[in-house]
Design an enzyme around this catalytic site. Sequence first.
Site, PDB file in Angstrom:
ATOM      1  CG  PHE B 141      -5.053  -1.883   6.853  1.00 53.60           C
ATOM      2  CD1 PHE B 141      -4.578  -2.931   7.627  1.00 53.60           C
ATOM      3  CD2 PHE B 141      -4.243  -1.400   5.823  1.00 53.60           C
ATOM      4  CE1 PHE B 141      -3.326  -3.492   7.376  1.00 53.60           C
ATOM      5  CE2 PHE B 141      -2.992  -1.952   5.569  1.00 53.60           C
ATOM      6  CZ  PHE B 141      -2.544  -2.993   6.340  1.00 53.60           C
ATOM      7  CD  GLN B 254      -1.010   4.253  -1.307  1.00 50.64           C
ATOM      8  OE1 GLN B 254      -0.767   3.052  -1.245  1.00 50.64           O
ATOM      9  NE2 GLN B 254      -2.204   4.739  -1.046  1.00 50.64           N
ATOM     10  CG  HIS B 256       3.183   2.510   2.825  1.00 49.27           C
ATOM     11  ND1 HIS B 256       3.546   2.619   4.145  1.00 49.27           N
ATOM     12  CD2 HIS B 256       2.264   1.517   2.756  1.00 49.27           C
ATOM     13  CE1 HIS B 256       2.854   1.724   4.848  1.00 49.27           C
ATOM     14  NE2 HIS B 256       2.081   1.038   4.030  1.00 49.27           N
ATOM     15  CG  LEU B 266       5.299  -2.027   3.455  1.00 42.16           C
ATOM     16  CD1 LEU B 266       4.931  -0.573   3.255  1.00 42.16           C
ATOM     17  CD2 LEU B 266       4.359  -2.926   2.672  1.00 42.16           C
ATOM     18  CD  GLU B 269      -2.526   1.595   6.137  1.00 44.90           C
ATOM     19  OE1 GLU B 269      -2.016   1.837   5.032  1.00 44.90           O
ATOM     20  OE2 GLU B 269      -3.718   1.797   6.380  1.00 44.90           O
ATOM     21  NE  ARG B 300      -1.201   2.132   2.771  1.00 42.00           N
ATOM     22  CZ  ARG B 300      -1.116   0.947   2.188  1.00 42.00           C
ATOM     23  NH1 ARG B 300      -0.982   0.864   0.877  1.00 42.00           N
ATOM     24  NH2 ARG B 300      -1.152  -0.155   2.907  1.00 42.00           N
ATOM     25  CG  HIS B 367       3.380   1.163  -1.091  1.00 46.05           C
ATOM     26  ND1 HIS B 367       4.179   0.072  -0.829  1.00 46.05           N
ATOM     27  CD2 HIS B 367       2.112   0.774  -0.792  1.00 46.05           C
ATOM     28  CE1 HIS B 367       3.414  -0.929  -0.379  1.00 46.05           C
ATOM     29  NE2 HIS B 367       2.160  -0.533  -0.373  1.00 46.05           N
ATOM     30  NE  ARG B 409      -2.798   0.060  -3.233  1.00 45.68           N
ATOM     31  CZ  ARG B 409      -2.372  -0.488  -2.089  1.00 45.68           C
ATOM     32  NH1 ARG B 409      -3.219  -0.963  -1.211  1.00 45.68           N
ATOM     33  NH2 ARG B 409      -1.075  -0.537  -1.825  1.00 45.68           N
TER      34      ARG B 409
END
Lengths: 258, 598
Positions: B141, B254, B256, B266, B269, B300, B367, B409
């Site tokens: 990730f 954030q 995304h 979404l 990721e 991100r 996000h 994050r």
Amino acid sequence: MANNNRRTVTVRIQRFNPDADAKPHMQEYQVELVQGMTVLDALHEIKTHQDGGVTFRRSCRHAICGSCAMNINGRNTLACKTPLKNEIDKHGRVTIRPLPYLPIIKDLVVDRTTFWEEYLRVKPWLIPPDDIPEKEFRMSPEEVHALNNAETCIMCGACYSSCAVIGLNKKYIGPHALLKAFMRVLDPRDAAPAERLAEVSGADGVYRCHTIFNCIDACPKGLNPTQAIETLRKLAQKRQKYEQARRERQKHLNEPIP
Amino acid sequence: MTNSDAITHDVIIVGAGLAGSWAAMIAAEQGVRDVAVLSKLHPLRSHSGAAQGGIAAALNNVRPVAGTGPRGPLEQIPEGEEPVDSPELHMFDTIKGSDWLGDQDAIEILVNDAIDVIYQYEHMGCVFSRTPDGRIAQRRFGGHSAPRANFAADWTGHVLLHTIHEQALKHGVKFYSEWYVMDVIIEDNIVRGVVAINILTGEVHLLRAKAVMFATGGYGRAFKITSNAFANTGDGVAIAYDAGAPLMDMEFVQFHPTGLYRHGILMSEACRGEGGYLLNKDGERFMEKYAPDKMELAPRDLVSRSEQREIDEGRGVMEDGQAIWLDLRHLGREKIMERLPQVRELAIDFAGVDPIEEPVPIQPTAHYSMGGIPTDNNGQVIADAQGTPIVGFYAAGEVACVSVHGANRLGTNSLLEASVFGRRAGYAIAEFIKNGAKLHPVTGDPAERNRRMIQEMLDNPGKELVEDIAQELKATMTANCGIFRDDEKLKRALKDVRELQERFKHARVMDKSRRFNTDLLAALETKHLLTFSEVIVTGALNRTESRGAHARTDYPKRDDENWLKHTLARKGEDGRPELSYKDVTIFWDRFPPQERKY
């Protein structure tokens, strides 16, 4: 994705507020069909700009929370993943009703009490073996794969409310809860498959299913509750043997899959 | 209704996603008999369930195949062979991801508790994907330097949510489904209870409790393009703020990198974790320019900025040039079907594109809310920079700010944070109750006060539509307080938000009925959006630096000398946010601030 080709389409919504109305009635709204619009988008447009009283549940808008199951042009499905244009092309207009067989709270919002009671009845939680390893229980990818049919269920109720047996008998456990029971029965980590199989093969359980397959047609996640019910029926007939096999399997839950 | 006929519980938890359900389950398991969870949705509709890609923990189940480079295949680590990952490494990645704004003591707890939490999920029946030898499967990730995203295909949040809800039921937690909390009662720095609407009847109740926990999720709905559910209207932060609690680091939102074009839904990721590419209109893997090492798996904030730059410089795709291609075709049908089945279905259903055959148009989408109600490491809400507790008041998950995510994050750390700190809050609450916590009296009649407020909203003959106000707010927040910010834009946003707050006074609720009035709820939610948006913008305007997700084009550098500190915002007497600041906990000998490059 372009916003061209705009046209106005008819959305019929069943309205009912038990505090004010004697019985449900249909109400028509016009919305501009924008390309890419879903039935939920249309409902949202109506609610926010035309008639704030139109009432429905919704949250995630991408088919994972299970809030917006309703009956659209005669079929139970999620409003958020139903393209408005498809419905218009097929039927000329969209008729939206609440999920059948359940008491109406208001408009498209239904009372799911019995649905959740049956979910609780099958004890949806895992009943683990006594011996808990320090790390994870070992499960093979195949054992996990066998649960996919059940683990992605979002408990939207589309199957439950399309089930003819539920229509006649609210004591039937129902496809959603049987699918959950199936998931626990097949999970090698579950220590009580015989007890579960006894419960689901009782008077309100798997033998009530008439294999009409409505649940499969309705499921917005493409799951197959009927097949799960068939499996439970077969396992129920040999549940002591199945339990025995489970105990054998659980002796190796802490060991690498060969 | 008076104090005496209020509903009472030992513990009231607001929100039934991972954080709330963990806390409830643990408190009940620890012997607190009377635990109630209120949620405006049925618990299984909570937005935790929408998380897709994974939950982080250094389990050391897989490693990169030797000699295949940072994007090569992974294999299970043979029994007895050297680990490739550690909590320490997870900690460093999280700190770097946070652009050094995360509190390192909290992050240390996060990464250490992580391992135990994942195994507990597994023991409770969560169905994870597996390695061939039966361990929990892991993938890469963004911003993580080892494959530590533990996953269940691409429906990880869904299986975690169902698992923890089942356990809470098993432990006898009482759920109030479809109860909307609109007020928290705090007097003399002690929490007393909440006021909530039973959505079904429309009745407003006072619910008193010895402990109240907020686990109400994030505030992404203040933006136009968002991955968030309709429900993510930041109710918890707005209610706490109105009741006098501070909010921390609200300016950090954030975006995304891979929201479905125009929808914002979404695309996990995990798409990039499994090897997906980002392409501009020339077919170029543009991340080469921005993060030559990590490429698409940079954190991100950096990827979203890179996409936005490509779009702003005319290299976007689709008719309006506002999208980027997410290309998964080279992964092949089998991998997509096994690892990314939900993502594929979403692309087909909502964009009419099958990722096996075609690239998917995506764009940055609001996000995750890094900011929130400040707490200590056990979910205890704090009132100030010194850490003075608001007695009996707890928060965890996205509504809270511990802070483990700081300015940005990392993916898979949010499911982890909600679980770890939800669990810790559960233990802390149980301890608090067992140590003789009391039901404190409530002054006046807060239920009646809220009833009157609702009646005024219902009676308001105003001409403004709630939805129009909400849409204008989202438009200005996106345009002026989005991925790239500057002084001029932020001032415009602040002016807009305040004008919209004024206009909201003339908002009309169309549905006048009591029963299941979601039109009224939408109005209350919009009021909350307007409340906390002012805090976001004020924090962003004051913070004259760029850090993590807060990118100011007029202050493009991180400024540790002046801004290595958390923003605290409290509602002032004039109703406007008053800012103060709080030190970041840094282990200077272990993880001193350094340049953040990927």
